[in-house]
Design an enzyme around this catalytic site. Structure first.
Site: not given
Length: 390
Positions: A157, A183-185, A211, A213, A236, A261, A285, A313
């Site tokens: 990540s 995986k890129l935020k 992702d 968030n 995500e 998520d 998770k 994670g």
């Protein structure tokens, strides 16, 4: 596909129960090797709550077990935070476990069910009892689960970077390290151009996902659809966790699969999201859903509904990282997870045999318990406080 998890989450094949001993609540300070930035903030260190307990078998044998609470220092990712988790564990959850009498790991969640919320705190307690129970019987978590894989693919990540050049340097380093999935935020302003640049860098064959968030809103569907040409595995958690209907609407507007998520906190809630068409892929998770036994229920549910799953994670130490590796060895985990090498986040881990990657894969632990041994000397070095609840 045959799934053999009833021994864990239905108490259908419990051979014995245990008497619970004292609980030690230990706080540790773990600096990150580099700051990790997401849409909800940046971290440069972790304040982590560990739980150690002892169980006593009928023959008087005493065995210890460890759990890790994945709550962050402030309620940004979820309503839980470390200080609150420690308080509720000490003053509410442990007294409930004491009142329940003898139990095993499968009895922890039922004993705590009448107390609302606090899944990360509950998961830490269940994890400690489960680790001790498996150690007492000389059983590895992977074998107890009936895990089918001995190695799992390792993804990494990557946090948000201020510039595309900095991002590309970081990603290239992880590609050189052998990670098989990136995986890129992302967040508004750090999304389309960043993804385009990384896809050009790593080529069309390396799996790539993003992702958010919860950084976007229902009205951002047309914007997020600009990610479709980059052949991503998934987007995500683009919307706030409570907006299940919005995710269903977005899934109809965007070709890239929508993965949930933060929205997934239980097996029943996951079932609702799947039925509404909001969850095309699931990130599991264990801490977020209340423990590894509920995580297994969600895995089984997704397998039954042909929903791909992967293991996310929470910047775990070697305690949670080892347990996650065993969980991700179950057959439904068909996408690479966030189980990276320990050195991705920590210069030194609190376990004696930290997770590493070889040829892009992590070896699933096979030692009794959840698959780790504590490096007591280093653990004591990073400990900031301990409190025993007897």
């Amino acid at each position: 596909m045959t799934l053999r998890h009833d021994a864990l989450h239905d108490n259908a094949r419990r051979d014995t129960t245990f008497e619970l001993g004292a609980f030690e609540l230990r706080r540790i300070a773990m600096p990150l090797v580099t700051p990790f930035r997401t849409s909800f903030g940046s971290q440069s260190a972790r304040d982590i709550l560990l739980v150690r307990t002892e169980i006593t078998a009928d023959d008087g044998t005493v065995t210890e077990g460890w759990g890790e609470c994945v709550a962050l220092s402030e309620p940004s990712y979820s309503p839980e935070y470390v200080d609150g988790a420690q308080h509720v564990i000490e003053h509410h959850l442990i007294p409930r476990l004491r009142a329940a009498g003898r139990l095993d790991a499968g009895g922890v969640a039922p004993a705590l069910a009448k107390l609302h919320g606090h899944p990360m705190a509950k998961a830490a307690l269940e994890m400690a009892v489960l680790d001790a129970q498996l150690r007492a019987t000389g059983t590895s978590f992977a074998s107890f689960l009936g895990a089918t894989n001995t190695t799992i693919p390792s993804g990494v990540s990557v946090g948000i970077h201020d510039t595309v050049d900095d991002l590309l340097r970081t990603v290239q380093g992880y590609v050189d390290d052998g990670y098989v999935r990136i995986k890129l935020k992302i967040e508004p302003g750090s999304d389309i151009d960043h993804v385009a640049a990384v896809r050009e860098l790593i080529g069309p064959d390396t799996p790539l996902q993003v992702d958010a968030n919860t950084a976007y809103r229902r009205t951002d569907g047309r914007h997020l659809a600009q990610l479709d040409p980059f052949d991503l595995l998934l987007i995500e958690q683009p919307l706030p966790e409570a907006d299940i209907v919005g995710h269903a609407l977005l899934a109809a507007e965007v070709d890239t699969p929508i993965c949930l998520d933060e929205s997934l906190v239980s097996a029943s809630g996951t079932a609702d999201a799947i039925e509404l068409g909001a969850c095309e892929i699931a990130n599991i998770k264990p801490g977020r859903v209340g423990g590894y036994l509920e995580a297994i229920r969600i895995h089984d549910l997704c397998v039954a509904n042909n929903i791909p799953v992967w293991c996310g994670g929470m910047l775990e130490t070697g305690i949670g990282r080892a347990a996650n590796a065993a969980l991700a060895a179950l057959p439904g985990f068909t996408l690479p997870g966030d189980i990276s090498a320990s050195t991705r986040f920590y210069a030194q881990d609190i376990v004696t045999d930290p997770i590493t990657i070889t040829d892009g894969h992590v070896t699933v632990p096979t030692s009794p318990g959840l698959g780790f041994d504590i490096d007591q000397a280093f653990l004591d070095q990073v400990t900031t406080s301990t409190h025993t609840v007897d």
